[in-house]
Design a protein around this motif. Sequence first.
Motif, mmCIF file in Angstrom:
data_model
loop_
_atom_site.group_PDB
_atom_site.id
_atom_site.type_symbol
_atom_site.label_atom_id
_atom_site.label_comp_id
_atom_site.label_asym_id
_atom_site.label_seq_id
_atom_site.Cartn_x
_atom_site.Cartn_y
_atom_site.Cartn_z
ATOM 1 N N ALA A 11 0.859 -1.177 0.000
ATOM 2 C CA ALA A 11 0.000 0.000 0.000
ATOM 3 C C ALA A 11 0.900 1.232 0.000
ATOM 4 O O ALA A 11 2.071 1.160 0.361
ATOM 5 N N PRO A 12 0.369 2.377 -0.434
ATOM 6 C CA PRO A 12 1.194 3.592 -0.448
ATOM 7 C C PRO A 12 1.778 3.883 0.933
ATOM 8 O O PRO A 12 1.066 3.889 1.936
ATOM 9 N N ALA A 13 3.087 4.113 0.969
ATOM 10 C CA ALA A 13 3.740 4.374 2.257
ATOM 11 C C ALA A 13 3.445 5.775 2.767
ATOM 12 O O ALA A 13 3.386 6.010 3.979
ATOM 13 N N ASP A 14 3.251 6.713 1.846
ATOM 14 C CA ASP A 14 2.993 8.096 2.216
ATOM 15 C C ASP A 14 1.520 8.433 2.005
ATOM 16 O O ASP A 14 0.831 7.770 1.219
ATOM 17 N N PRO A 15 1.030 9.448 2.671
ATOM 18 C CA PRO A 15 -0.357 9.855 2.437
ATOM 19 C C PRO A 15 -0.589 10.216 0.974
ATOM 20 O O PRO A 15 0.300 10.751 0.302
ATOM 21 N N VAL A 16 -1.782 9.915 0.495
ATOM 22 C CA VAL A 16 -2.201 10.305 -0.852
ATOM 23 C C VAL A 16 -3.130 11.499 -0.699
ATOM 24 O O VAL A 16 -4.175 11.407 -0.051
ATOM 25 N N ARG A 17 -2.730 12.624 -1.295
ATOM 26 C CA ARG A 17 -3.513 13.847 -1.173
ATOM 27 C C ARG A 17 -4.049 14.236 -2.556
ATOM 28 O O ARG A 17 -3.276 14.383 -3.497
ATOM 29 N N ASP A 38 -2.938 4.994 5.132
ATOM 30 C CA ASP A 38 -3.125 3.604 5.565
ATOM 31 C C ASP A 38 -4.444 3.032 5.045
ATOM 32 O O ASP A 38 -5.126 2.273 5.734
ATOM 33 N N GLY A 39 -4.812 3.421 3.847
ATOM 34 C CA GLY A 39 -5.971 2.824 3.175
ATOM 35 C C GLY A 39 -7.300 3.475 3.465
ATOM 36 O O GLY A 39 -8.306 3.094 2.871
ATOM 37 N N VAL A 40 -7.344 4.471 4.387
ATOM 38 C CA VAL A 40 -8.624 5.084 4.732
ATOM 39 C C VAL A 40 -8.538 6.606 4.596
ATOM 40 O O VAL A 40 -7.453 7.195 4.619
ATOM 41 N N ILE A 41 -9.694 7.226 4.463
ATOM 42 C CA ILE A 41 -9.777 8.678 4.361
ATOM 43 C C ILE A 41 -9.538 9.283 5.738
ATOM 44 O O ILE A 41 -10.209 8.926 6.721
ATOM 45 N N THR A 42 -8.570 10.187 5.816
ATOM 46 C CA THR A 42 -8.239 10.810 7.105
ATOM 47 C C THR A 42 -8.577 12.288 7.157
ATOM 48 O O THR A 42 -8.602 12.878 8.242
ATOM 49 N N ASP A 43 -8.834 12.901 5.994
ATOM 50 C CA ASP A 43 -9.129 14.329 6.009
ATOM 51 C C ASP A 43 -9.896 14.711 4.750
ATOM 52 O O ASP A 43 -9.644 14.162 3.667
ATOM 53 N N ILE A 44 -10.840 15.627 4.900
ATOM 54 C CA ILE A 44 -11.565 16.216 3.776
ATOM 55 C C ILE A 44 -11.461 17.718 3.939
ATOM 56 O O ILE A 44 -11.849 18.271 4.986
ATOM 57 N N THR A 45 -10.901 18.378 2.932
ATOM 58 C CA THR A 45 -10.682 19.817 3.029
ATOM 59 C C THR A 45 -11.546 20.540 2.012
ATOM 60 O O THR A 45 -11.880 19.992 0.959
ATOM 61 N N GLN A 46 -11.890 21.765 2.316
ATOM 62 C CA GLN A 46 -12.699 22.583 1.428
ATOM 63 C C GLN A 46 -11.916 23.839 1.083
ATOM 64 O O GLN A 46 -11.260 24.431 1.946
ATOM 65 N N ARG A 380 -11.216 9.073 -14.998
ATOM 66 C CA ARG A 380 -9.831 9.516 -15.187
ATOM 67 C C ARG A 380 -8.844 8.728 -14.327
ATOM 68 O O ARG A 380 -7.704 8.493 -14.729
ATOM 69 N N ALA A 381 -9.268 8.361 -13.120
ATOM 70 C CA ALA A 381 -8.378 7.625 -12.215
ATOM 71 C C ALA A 381 -9.227 6.915 -11.170
ATOM 72 O O ALA A 381 -10.333 7.354 -10.841
ATOM 73 N N VAL A 382 -8.687 5.798 -10.674
ATOM 74 C CA VAL A 382 -9.374 4.991 -9.661
ATOM 75 C C VAL A 382 -8.358 4.607 -8.588
ATOM 76 O O VAL A 382 -7.253 4.146 -8.905
ATOM 77 N N TRP A 383 -8.764 4.809 -7.323
ATOM 78 C CA TRP A 383 -7.911 4.414 -6.202
ATOM 79 C C TRP A 383 -8.650 3.410 -5.325
ATOM 80 O O TRP A 383 -9.844 3.586 -5.023
ATOM 81 N N LYS A 384 -7.960 2.360 -4.902
ATOM 82 C CA LYS A 384 -8.489 1.421 -3.926
ATOM 83 C C LYS A 384 -7.603 1.482 -2.694
ATOM 84 O O LYS A 384 -6.413 1.153 -2.765
ATOM 85 N N GLY A 385 -8.159 1.955 -1.601
ATOM 86 C CA GLY A 385 -7.343 2.120 -0.404
ATOM 87 C C GLY A 385 -6.161 3.042 -0.602
ATOM 88 O O GLY A 385 -5.124 2.878 0.036
#
Length: 390
Positions: A11-17, A38-46, A380-385
């Motif tokens: 899984a990605p070692a660094d956060p995906v933003r 770590d595979g889950v959503i940790t933040d939603i920004t506006q 355009r793109a798909v992410w799983k975890g």
Amino acid sequence: MAAPDLSHIPAPADPVRLTNARVVLPDQVITGGVTIEDGVITDITQGAAALGAIDLGGDFLIPGLVELHTDNLERHMQPRPGVHFPHVGAILAHDGELASAGITTVFDALRIGSDNTAKSEYAKYAREVASELIDLRARGALRIRHLIHLRAEVCSDTLIEELAEFGPEDRIGLVSLMDHTPGQRQFRDVSKLREYHTGKYGTPDAAFAEMVASRLELREKIGDTHDLATVAAAQRYGAVLASHDDTTQSDVAASAGHGITLAEFPTTEEAAQACRDAGIAIIMGAPNILRGGSHSGNVAAADLARADLLDILSSDYVPSALLRAAFQLADIWNDMPRAIATITKNPADRVDLSDRGRIEVGALGDLVQVARLDDTPVVRAVWKGGARVG
């Protein structure tokens, strides 16, 4: 040929933003971004784009699609009548196609209940394919999340013995109670069934008449026993139970009596309204939306949507139809979050998967970037975890 062992892919070692997106939340659309760790959503920004994040260029960002009923795997295993492909290759091709369509969780529909006397298209296959699918899943060879949906054909010779081949260890998520006896439900108009068999299999008239008579006799002989056996098996597996092609109020009453909570493709508005009254969620086919009606001459899904009688969409036999149909629903309802929920949150909730199908902190990082080309959504793109899979 054995599938490659891909379980070592990390899984990605660094956060995906992700940033600069129209983020479709359960109740609104905001401009902002999402962080996955770590595979889950940790933040939603506006608000404004974040430095160092992946810029989505103003595209929509929606949850990964959740597909409850697709026959697409069968199409890859048997692309034409009488043409059979190796299962592992078919599963991997099916998996890749779904990923490209934005589907991140799928319940692969496998028919159980075969014909001991007739054609090869009704031959037994489910246990073998389920075992291969489970093995590929365990070895990390699949891009998206696969669960099993057993389509129990009531009007068949081998249903009970095939039900016995599965157990709780198989993690069956969904069982649908199907009855394709001619003259009722999907094929209450027998001429439509004749068209189907003639077009797909080239069945001669005499053979078709013999098949109809045989199935009517079989339904009379074992139908009720098979209904009860399927309900009991679903309870043993710990699976959600669905009906298929309810047509009348009495069909829905029988479904409710079995404890069914999902109705796949009710064929009339009468049945759909009875489902709503009974608290049974209504699933309709995305191809029905795109075509403007049912290929079997049954109720149009768009009409049910306008009557507030549609909860969930299924791609059925065209994976790419799922996202396109949801965007059509957004135009019908003038409500993007409600439409996207029919292919994400609503199906996930109805099969007790509250960890996906929504963009919320703590949910799985299964996301899809979607642009719009005129009226057509484009993945355009798909992410799983958080891992890019499409």
